[in-house]
Structures are given as C-alpha cells and as structure tokens.
Enzyme design. Structure first.
Site: not given
Lengths: 248, 186
Positions: A150-151
């Site tokens: 989950p950048c």
C-alpha cells in the site's frame, strides 16, 4: 521401417514437457475490481508480480518483465480478498526483479495499517536508510504491486498527499475509502502539527495512528517535531513508531 | 518438410499476436525442446531450466522482431538453435565452477515430486541408454539426440548446429557406433 533396437530405444527417450513448466515461463493475467476501478493483474508461479491501472497493461508488462503474458482462468488465491480488505494473508507476491533496497522499502510499507499514513522519511528509516528519502519516493513510484503493497499510505511530511503510481487523485480516493481524514491531516499540517500526544498515556503518535485518533480533545497536544514532544516528556508510540531513526 | 512449412501455423499465430503466438509455439514444440534438453543434459532439473530459458529467450527475441523477420522465421529450427546455445552456455558455465558450488546452488522452484517423476521416466524409457548418451562427446550426442530421439531431418539439424549436412551424418553414425560399442562392453 527399422527394427534396430538401438534406434527404437533412442526414439523412446522422447518425453513430454512437465505440465507445470509453462507456469515457470509465462505470466498469467486477470482483470479484477478495485476501489479505483478495474485493475489488470499479472502473476507468475511465484506470486503476483504486477498491478496495472488503465490502458497499456500488456505493453507495460512486456517492457518491464520480458515474459509472455497469457490469460488466467481465475484470479490467484488471495487476490480478491486482499483488494477488498487490504489484508494480504494467503497472497504471494513475486518481487524477484527488485533491488534489496526496493524490497526493504516495500516491506516497510506493508507494515502501515489500513486507514493510516506515514511520511516518506519514516519508510526510509524503517528500510534502514534514514537519509534516502528521495530514493524511497523513487522506489515507491516504481512499486510493481500498488494497492497490494500500500504505497498510497505514504504521504508527504508537510501534509500534502504526494505523488502516486496511479496519480494523486487515485491516491486520495484510496485513502478516503480507508477512512483517512485527509482534511484533518491537512488542517493539522497547516498549524504545523505533525505529531499528536496524549497527556493521559504520555505517548506521542502520528496523527493517523489509531492510538492518536482515540485521544480526546482535552488531553490532546500537537507537536511540530518529535524532539519537542520528547522534551515535553512524551515517548514515541510503539504502534506507529514515529522517530524510527532514533529508536532503531 | 521445408516446402509445406510456408504455412507454419505457429508463425501465423506469432504474426497475429505475440502472446497467443508464443502459446502456440510452446504447445507445438515443448516436447521437442524438453526431450532434447533432457537427453543432452541427462538431468530433469537442468532440462526444465534449459527449456524455460530457451522459451524465455525466444519470447524476448520475438518481441524485438519486426513482422518481416517473423514472416521468414522457421520457428522449429530457430527455437532449437536457441536451445543449443542455452545448453552450450550452461554447460560451459558449469564446467568453470567447482562441483561444490553446484551443490550449494539454491534449489528454489524445484518440485520435490520431480525426482520421483524423473526416476519413473528413466526406468520407463531406458535409464542405461540415456546414461550412455551422456558418455558421447557433445557434438555426437547433440547429433544423435536431434536425429534419433526427437527425429529432426538432417537438413534441419545442420541448420541448428550450424555445420554441413555431411558432418551431421558422420556425427550421427559415429555416435551410434560408439553407443553400440559402449552398450556391448557392459
């Protein structure tokens, strides 16, 4: 024609390739629903290798991986739940093409819980290179598996959302969908508040940490940096771990 | 063959779409490539490595070819040429490394079931003959495998090995003679 036993014996040495061998060579693709619209996902026998949003999936995959891309009959195990819940349990990722630094950046990002954000500098420190903040930005920009790693939960320390592989609007939609109060983060940043502390627990957190969200207004104290919070007698939260570089 | 080859369905599929064409190429020739790799290397694991590597190299080359180049391609001979290069390169790399290194190589991706499978194949199809092949000099082994295991015509073997047809024939006949001698000695 010939009954020469040697030739018959040689001809009998031909075999078929093992059934699983194609999966070592080619990747498989599927289209799946996601909070920001349909995604194209490519996976190998090692796990999910590539997540793409919008046009040009096959070309981008070919350029990046140089591997044949064939349709899959079904999504890889764990992909749909991972996209729905943000939890990666049971989903394997194929990150073979990445450098050790990129991998440690992605590993750090995977620790950020749903609904929370961390600054780039925090990721740099968790990845073992506190000064490599720009390199973290570059590593996240080339994250092959956005949403799964989950950048989008990594934001600028000044309260701005920052860039994203699929564009900043997509990043904001994802964060809002997870319950991140972006307006509040921005409002706090406008007051130069980047950490929140509770005088009942003596703990200082990042503003989106679930511990920080529980602090009632009467007991809440904002700080511009961690040194000030420490000087005021607060210790960094063990959950969101601000000030990684100092804690080690 | 040569003549009917101008309507090669694999080539048609490759011209149409690279990935679908690749699937056709793999389906048409996987047994040929794998059998050759298995009988050249004498090892199931190596044969899988060489086959995977050859098909990957083929795909990467194809993705850079203009349609005119693909239109002229003899897919089978071309693919086998790539396999022979993979085999030669890997054999060379292995001979340079001390054997201890080989044993320390990571074995990830190797299915534990493969040894069982390999054993079964060896038993079924003549463990001894496969082993005798390994005792031929590489050029004779290659010629015998291509001619008599996977049944390629002499002209195509000459193209794949980049040697004259007469040389292919002499490698094949010397290889067969040697196999008979080796088999008889036992």
């Amino acid at each position: 024609m010939t009954q020469d036993p040697l030739l018959t014996g040689l001809a009998a040495l031909a075999v078929d390739a093992p059934e699983s061998l194609l999966e070592r060579i080619a990747a498989r693709w599927v289209r799946v629903p996601a909070p920001i619209g349909e995604l194209s996902v490519a996976s190998t026998d090692q796990g999910v290798a590539y997540v793409h949003h919008g046009e040009g999936f096959a070309e981008a995959f070919r350029k990046r991986f140089g591997r044949p891309l064939l349709p899959a009959t079904r999504p890889p195990a764990g992909l749909l739940p991972a996209l729905r819940t943000g939890r990666l349990a049971g989903l394997r990722l194929d990150l073979r093409g990445l450098s050790p630094f990129q991998r440690s950046v992605l590993d750090a990002v995977r620790e950020i819980p749903r609904g929370e954000v961390r600054p780039y500098s925090w990721v740099a420190a968790r990845a073992g290179r506190p000064k490599a903040v720009r390199a973290v930005g570059a590593a996240l920009a080339s994250n092959p598996v956005p949403l799964l790693v989950p950048c989008h939960r990594v934001t600028r320390s000044d309260g701005m959302t920052g860039g994203y592989v699929f564009g900043t609007p997509a990043k904001e939609r994802l964060l809002l969908g997870e319950g991140v109060d972006l307006d509040r983060v921005r409002a706090l940043a406008g007051e130069r508040v980047f950490y929140l502390a509770s005088d009942t627990t003596g703990v200082v957190c990042f503003p989106t940490c679930h511990n920080a969200r529980r602090i009632t207004p009467a007991h809440r104290h904002g700080f511009r940096d961690l040194a000030q919070a420490r000087a005021a007698g607060y210790r960094p939260c063990r959950t969101c771990r601000p000030g990684q570089e100092a804690v080690r | 063959m040569g003549d009917i080859d101008c309507l090669d369905p694999v080539r048609e599929a490759l011209l149409d779409d690279l990935d679908t064409g690749f699937a056709a190429l793999y389906d048409a020739h996987r047994g040929l490539v794998f059998s050759t790799a298995l009988r050249l290397s004498g090892s199931w694991a190596d044969a899988e490595d060489y086959t995977a590597e050859a098909f990957l190299r083929a795909y990467r080359a194809l993705s850079g070819y203009p349609p005119e180049r693909i239109a002229e391609l003899q897919p089978r001979a071309w693919l086998m040429t790539i396999l022979m290069n993979v085999w030669r390169n890997c054999a060379r790399a292995k001979s340079r490394r001390p054997p201890t290194d080989l044993r320390e190589e990571p074995v990830d991706g190797v299915d534990p079931g493969q040894d069982v499978e390999a054993d079964a194949v060896r038993r079924e199809t003549g463990d001894e003959l496969a082993e005798l092949l390994g005792r031929l000099p590489p050029e004779q082994r290659a010629a015998v495998v291509l001619r008599h295991v996977v049944d390629l015509p002499i002209s195509e073997i000459a193209a794949v090995l980049k040697i004259p047809q007469g040389t292919v024939k002499s490698h094949v006949s010397r290889g067969l003679k040697r196999l008979r001698a080796l088999g008889g000695v036992r």
